[in-house]
Design a protein around this motif. Structure first.
Motif, PDB file in Angstrom:
ATOM      1  N   LEU B  23       0.828  -1.212   0.000  1.00 20.70           N
ATOM      2  CA  LEU B  23       0.000   0.000   0.000  1.00 20.70           C
ATOM      3  C   LEU B  23       0.862   1.261   0.000  1.00 20.70           C
ATOM      4  O   LEU B  23       0.340   2.365  -0.163  1.00 20.70           O
ATOM      5  CB  LEU B  23      -0.909   0.030   1.239  1.00 20.70           C
ATOM      6  N   GLY B  24       2.139   1.080   0.261  1.00 20.70           N
ATOM      7  CA  GLY B  24       3.043   2.230   0.269  1.00 20.70           C
ATOM      8  C   GLY B  24       3.321   2.752   1.660  1.00 20.70           C
ATOM      9  O   GLY B  24       3.853   3.842   1.821  1.00 20.70           O
ATOM     10  N   TRP B  25       2.917   2.004   2.687  1.00 17.76           N
ATOM     11  CA  TRP B  25       3.203   2.464   4.052  1.00 17.76           C
ATOM     12  C   TRP B  25       4.636   2.087   4.404  1.00 17.76           C
ATOM     13  O   TRP B  25       5.177   1.096   3.899  1.00 17.76           O
ATOM     14  CB  TRP B  25       2.258   1.804   5.062  1.00 17.76           C
ATOM     15  N   LYS B  26       5.180   2.872   5.313  1.00 18.71           N
ATOM     16  CA  LYS B  26       6.518   2.555   5.784  1.00 18.71           C
ATOM     17  C   LYS B  26       6.380   1.926   7.176  1.00 18.71           C
ATOM     18  O   LYS B  26       5.856   2.563   8.088  1.00 18.71           O
ATOM     19  CB  LYS B  26       7.342   3.845   5.863  1.00 18.71           C
ATOM     20  N   ILE B  27       6.837   0.691   7.297  1.00 16.95           N
ATOM     21  CA  ILE B  27       6.684   0.025   8.590  1.00 16.95           C
ATOM     22  C   ILE B  27       7.756   0.525   9.552  1.00 16.95           C
ATOM     23  O   ILE B  27       8.944   0.537   9.251  1.00 16.95           O
ATOM     24  CB  ILE B  27       6.758  -1.497   8.426  1.00 16.95           C
ATOM     25  N   LEU B  28       7.287   1.008  10.728  1.00 19.31           N
ATOM     26  CA  LEU B  28       8.226   1.553  11.710  1.00 19.31           C
ATOM     27  C   LEU B  28       8.613   0.506  12.745  1.00 19.31           C
ATOM     28  O   LEU B  28       9.754   0.449  13.185  1.00 19.31           O
ATOM     29  CB  LEU B  28       7.597   2.756  12.425  1.00 19.31           C
ATOM     30  N   ASP B  29       7.637  -0.270  13.135  1.00 15.96           N
ATOM     31  CA  ASP B  29       7.861  -1.225  14.223  1.00 15.96           C
ATOM     32  C   ASP B  29       6.932  -2.411  14.046  1.00 15.96           C
ATOM     33  O   ASP B  29       5.855  -2.281  13.467  1.00 15.96           O
ATOM     34  CB  ASP B  29       7.528  -0.570  15.570  1.00 15.96           C
ATOM     35  N   ARG B  30       7.372  -3.541  14.594  1.00 10.96           N
ATOM     36  CA  ARG B  30       6.462  -4.692  14.641  1.00 10.96           C
ATOM     37  C   ARG B  30       6.535  -5.306  16.019  1.00 10.96           C
ATOM     38  O   ARG B  30       7.579  -5.318  16.657  1.00 10.96           O
ATOM     39  CB  ARG B  30       6.855  -5.721  13.584  1.00 10.96           C
ATOM     40  N   ASN B  31       5.396  -5.783  16.477  1.00  4.97           N
ATOM     41  CA  ASN B  31       5.300  -6.444  17.774  1.00  4.97           C
ATOM     42  C   ASN B  31       5.946  -5.642  18.903  1.00  4.97           C
ATOM     43  O   ASN B  31       6.862  -6.081  19.572  1.00  4.97           O
ATOM     44  CB  ASN B  31       5.938  -7.826  17.705  1.00  4.97           C
ATOM     45  N   VAL B  32       5.403  -4.415  19.052  1.00  4.29           N
ATOM     46  CA  VAL B  32       5.850  -3.583  20.160  1.00  4.29           C
ATOM     47  C   VAL B  32       5.068  -4.030  21.390  1.00  4.29           C
ATOM     48  O   VAL B  32       3.839  -3.996  21.379  1.00  4.29           O
ATOM     49  CB  VAL B  32       5.568  -2.100  19.895  1.00  4.29           C
ATOM     50  N   VAL B  33       5.741  -4.449  22.417  1.00  3.80           N
ATOM     51  CA  VAL B  33       5.026  -4.982  23.586  1.00  3.80           C
ATOM     52  C   VAL B  33       5.011  -3.955  24.705  1.00  3.80           C
ATOM     53  O   VAL B  33       6.038  -3.381  25.059  1.00  3.80           O
ATOM     54  CB  VAL B  33       5.682  -6.285  24.076  1.00  3.80           C
ATOM     55  N   TYR B  84       2.761   4.451  22.823  1.00  7.41           N
ATOM     56  CA  TYR B  84       3.715   4.431  21.719  1.00  7.41           C
ATOM     57  C   TYR B  84       4.018   5.845  21.224  1.00  7.41           C
ATOM     58  O   TYR B  84       5.180   6.222  21.033  1.00  7.41           O
ATOM     59  CB  TYR B  84       3.181   3.582  20.560  1.00  7.41           C
ATOM     60  N   THR B  85       2.920   6.648  21.042  1.00 11.83           N
ATOM     61  CA  THR B  85       3.155   8.009  20.536  1.00 11.83           C
ATOM     62  C   THR B  85       3.915   8.828  21.575  1.00 11.83           C
ATOM     63  O   THR B  85       4.760   9.649  21.226  1.00 11.83           O
ATOM     64  CB  THR B  85       1.837   8.716  20.182  1.00 11.83           C
ATOM     65  N   ASP B  86       3.640   8.613  22.851  1.00  7.66           N
ATOM     66  CA  ASP B  86       4.387   9.319  23.901  1.00  7.66           C
ATOM     67  C   ASP B  86       5.861   8.930  23.844  1.00  7.66           C
ATOM     68  O   ASP B  86       6.747   9.779  23.936  1.00  7.66           O
ATOM     69  CB  ASP B  86       3.831   8.966  25.284  1.00  7.66           C
ATOM     70  N   MET B  87       6.085   7.615  23.686  1.00  5.24           N
ATOM     71  CA  MET B  87       7.444   7.090  23.697  1.00  5.24           C
ATOM     72  C   MET B  87       8.257   7.650  22.532  1.00  5.24           C
ATOM     73  O   MET B  87       9.397   8.072  22.691  1.00  5.24           O
ATOM     74  CB  MET B  87       7.358   5.569  23.609  1.00  5.24           C
ATOM     75  N   THR B  88       7.604   7.682  21.344  1.00  2.00           N
ATOM     76  CA  THR B  88       8.352   8.103  20.162  1.00  2.00           C
ATOM     77  C   THR B  88       8.280   9.606  19.937  1.00  2.00           C
ATOM     78  O   THR B  88       8.973  10.142  19.082  1.00  2.00           O
ATOM     79  CB  THR B  88       7.801   7.420  18.905  1.00  2.00           C
ATOM     80  N   GLY B  89       7.393  10.284  20.690  1.00  3.24           N
ATOM     81  CA  GLY B  89       7.279  11.720  20.520  1.00  3.24           C
ATOM     82  C   GLY B  89       6.493  12.133  19.283  1.00  3.24           C
ATOM     83  O   GLY B  89       6.603  13.258  18.807  1.00  3.24           O
ATOM     84  N   TRP B  90       5.694  11.233  18.738  1.00  2.00           N
ATOM     85  CA  TRP B  90       4.874  11.555  17.569  1.00  2.00           C
ATOM     86  C   TRP B  90       3.744  12.494  17.958  1.00  2.00           C
ATOM     87  O   TRP B  90       2.972  12.201  18.869  1.00  2.00           O
ATOM     88  CB  TRP B  90       4.312  10.266  16.964  1.00  2.00           C
ATOM     89  N   GLU B  91       3.643  13.626  17.270  1.00  2.00           N
ATOM     90  CA  GLU B  91       2.611  14.600  17.653  1.00  2.00           C
ATOM     91  C   GLU B  91       1.536  14.783  16.603  1.00  2.00           C
ATOM     92  O   GLU B  91       0.585  15.518  16.807  1.00  2.00           O
ATOM     93  CB  GLU B  91       3.268  15.943  17.961  1.00  2.00           C
ATOM     94  N   GLY B  92       1.697  14.085  15.492  1.00  3.55           N
ATOM     95  CA  GLY B  92       0.705  14.214  14.424  1.00  3.55           C
ATOM     96  C   GLY B  92      -0.494  13.305  14.685  1.00  3.55           C
ATOM     97  O   GLY B  92      -0.597  12.686  15.733  1.00  3.55           O
ATOM     98  N   PRO B  93      -1.413  13.262  13.713  1.00  7.91           N
ATOM     99  CA  PRO B  93      -2.578  12.392  13.870  1.00  7.91           C
ATOM    100  C   PRO B  93      -2.206  10.918  13.740  1.00  7.91           C
ATOM    101  O   PRO B  93      -1.244  10.582  13.066  1.00  7.91           O
ATOM    102  CB  PRO B  93      -3.489  12.814  12.725  1.00  7.91           C
ATOM    103  N   TRP B  94      -2.952  10.091  14.411  1.00  2.22           N
ATOM    104  CA  TRP B  94      -2.764   8.659  14.240  1.00  2.22           C
ATOM    105  C   TRP B  94      -4.110   7.958  14.277  1.00  2.22           C
ATOM    106  O   TRP B  94      -5.109   8.542  14.693  1.00  2.22           O
ATOM    107  CB  TRP B  94      -1.807   8.074  15.270  1.00  2.22           C
ATOM    108  N   ARG B  95      -4.124   6.699  13.818  1.00  2.00           N
ATOM    109  CA  ARG B  95      -5.389   5.973  13.785  1.00  2.00           C
ATOM    110  C   ARG B  95      -5.134   4.494  13.991  1.00  2.00           C
ATOM    111  O   ARG B  95      -3.986   4.040  13.997  1.00  2.00           O
ATOM    112  CB  ARG B  95      -6.120   6.212  12.465  1.00  2.00           C
TER     113      ARG B  95
END
Lengths: 500, 124
Positions: B23-33, B84-95
């Motif tokens: 689909l063109g997504w960039k995978i950042l992480d897998r199986n984050v526990v 996860y967003t707190d940990m990585t500091g992502w401030e944009g939208p997510w779903r």
């Protein structure tokens, strides 16, 4: 960030609401603050679906602020400004020019008609900014001259307009519908009742209240309904006033300039008649503004309801006060009431015998209080016709409604001309302070009236009401001065004509 | 030796991962526990962060995979997503998306994507 202007209704008045939108990162959510009611809170689902139908996926955490924060917002009318605010915050549309935007959104982005468009048009005109409404409201908005209004069919239209790709349909000149429908029932179909016909003609000409008293089947209701056919058409200003009340309640707009005619059943509650409720809606008495409020079976209405009509009948205005605030609605009505002379209905009948006891009779008559009766100018007995009069097949030869309507209209024109500049349009509206000065009484009226007032024990209000009716009678006769015979006729209609 | 259903789940996640890359997504992480939850795939769909929950079922199961994500699981995903967003500091939208993988008996598979499953509903 620039806000988008919408409105919320406060009674009949539109208040400006500024919609501010901020989109922050995070999981998608829309939160609306600024005292929204349930309809406003639910708008987020409509707005989201409508934006999605245009290919705009809303992401992130959306905060919608409706300012001023302490004004409660109601209704779906804020859907459009909220959608525009969100689209603007997402950068999908350019800056929004000043203007008031109204509309309820359908899930596919169409704009649905809303309540209160006329009030919004007045607000937009007074603020000197354009108004954008759903197509369905464009016609009623055109009533407000001096307001530059545009109609849009869908959210897509509004977007295209803001992007400069498309023009919106401007509101045209208001054209009243010219179609006249034949009155039903017509006065030509009513047998006898010369007195009642005359009284209705006076009532229609000067907007005076009427009380019919008569036995069952004597034609009280028929006469009251026939009044519709002879009322003069409303002026544009009057029509605007009635349209404002109707638009507040979301009643579909009708271009005909006919005065309203509201029939109310006696089970009605005070709030339904006088207005109120948590949202302070106008009641029947305001819907009948500039027209007729018909209360059949008058004594069957709740006593407190009838007493509640005292002040509005006098002032032509009703102030509804609740914990959530107070609102004033217009209610310049022509009250037509009908009642039987006694509980069994046959008192005074030439054939049937009344079977009511004296206490029963007294109790019945006590139901309608003196103050209410004092506010009714024309007390009209409606005698029952004898069977031979009723079965007669030959044409009654009675005057048709159309002929009476012409006289009434001419009399009303005289009044409009006389009171031009004072803000009144008919004799009944005239305030106390203007009555004696401006009615143009002939010299011999005063001594005649003072002797009669003493004999009939007329109240102060009674005298001024008699004079107003006399003025209307003189107007019907196209006489400049009010003469003694006019006053004498007016006096004949005062309380005591048929009852007591 | 892994249990058969876990094995299948692992396969499903691999299938889903290649699906989103297509689909063109960039995978950042897998199986984050995290404590209380695991994020199967975390990827970037243009400028939006997507947390994808992969559900794998063999063909013939009464209940499709996407049905097995109930409010409790969704709540966990939202909480883990916030961590996860707190940990990585992502401030944009997510779903949050659900990828439902169905393994067929002949060895092929089909995959269905459900976008933004929280849809504005509030999960604390």
């Amino acid at each position: 960030m620039n806000g988008v202007w919408g409105i919320t209704l406060r009674g009949m008045e539109a208040r400006k609401v500024e919609v501010e939108v901020e989109i922050a990162g995070g999981l998608f959510a829309i939160s609306i603050v600024g005292l929204p009611d349930a309809a406003v809170r639910e708008s987020k689902e409509r707005v989201r679906a409508a934006l999605r139908s245009l290919g705009l996926a809303v992401r992130g955490r959306v905060a919608v602020n409706l300012a001023p924060a302490d004004l409660p917002k109601e209704g779906a009318v804020l859907d459009l400004p909220i959608a525009l605010g969100i689209a603007r915050a997402m950068g999908s549309i350019p800056d929004i020019p000043p203007g008031i935007f109204l509309g309820e959104l359908a899930l596919d982005g169409r704009l649905r008609g809303i309540r209160g468009a006329v009030a919004a048009a007045i607000l937009a005109r007074d603020s000197g900014i354009p108004l954008f409404v759903p197509d369905g409201n464009l016609e009623e908005v055109s009533l407000v001259s001096g307001c530059s209004a545009f109609g849009a069919e869908s959210l897509e239209d509004v977007f295209a307009f803001l992007r400069g790709e498309k023009e919106l349909k401007p509101a045209g000149e208001f054209v009243p519908s010219s179609g006249t429908c034949s009155p039903d029932p017509d006065f030509a179909d009513i047998r006898g009742q010369a007195g009642a016909r005359r009284a209705l003609e006076i009532a229609a000409a000067g907007h005076h209240n009427v009380l019919f008293t008569g036995s069952p089947g004597s034609g009280k209701t028929l006469l009251a309904r026939a009044l519709q056919g002879i009322l003069p058409p409303l002026s544009t200003d009057e029509f605007l006033e009635t349209a404002l009340v109707r638009s507040t309640l979301g009643i579909p707009f009708d271009r005909g300039m006919k005065p309203p005619f509201r029939t109310v059943h006696h089970t009605a509650s005070i709030v339904s008649i006088c207005g109120g409720g948590s949202t302070l809606r106008p009641g029947e008495v305001s819907l009948a503004h500039r027209g007729v409020l018909f209360l059949d079976e008058f004594p069957e209405f709740r006593r407190d309801l009838l007493e509640g009509l005292r002040q509005p009948l006098e002032d032509g205005r009703i102030t509804v006060s609740r914990a959530s605030g107070s609102v004033t609605y217009p209610c310049r009505v022509l009250l037509v009431a009908a009642c039987n002379p006694c509980p069994c209905g046959w008192a005074g009948d030439p054939v049937e015998k009344c079977t009511c006891s004296v206490p029963e009779l007294e109790r019945y008559q006590r139901k309608i209080s003196g103050p209410i009766l004092d506010r009714i100018d024309l007390h009209v007995p409606v005698p029952r016709l004898l069977p031979e009069e009723l079965v007669a097949v030959e044409d009654t030869g009675a005057e048709p409604s159309s002929a009476i309507a012409i006289r009434v209209r001419n009399a009303r024109e005289l009044q409009r001309k006389r009171w031009a500049g004072t803000g009144f349009s008919c004799n009944a509206e005239l305030p106390e302070r203007m009555v004696k000065r401006s009615l143009m009484l002939s010299a011999d009226v005063r001594p005649f009236l003072s002797s009669m007032a003493e004999r009939l024990r007329l109240s102060g209000r009674g005298i001024s009401r008699v004079l107003k009716v006399a003025r209307t009678i003189a107007d019907l006769a196209s006489t400049e001065k009010v003469q003694v015979p006019h006053v004498a006729e007016a006096l004949a209609y005062r309380d005591g004509g048929g009852r007591s | 030796m892994t249990a058969k259903h876990l094995e299948r789940g692992r396969q499903g996640e691999d299938i889903a991962a290649s699906f989103v890359e297509e689909l063109g997504w960039k995978i950042l992480d897998r199986n984050v526990v995290f404590r209380g939850g695991e994020l199967d795939i975390v990827a970037m769909d243009s400028s939006e962060l997507v947390i994808a929950e992969v559900r794998t079922r063999a063909e013939g199961w009464m209940q499709p995979g996407e049905d097995s994500v109930g409010p409790r699981k969704l709540g966990r995903l939202v909480r883990s997503g916030r961590l996860y967003t707190d940990m990585t500091g992502w401030e944009g939208p997510w779903r949050i998306d659900i990828l439902s993988v169905t393994m067929k008996k002949d060895g092929t598979h089909s995959i269905e994507r459900f976008e933004d499953v929280t849809g504005g509903a509030w999960f604390s």
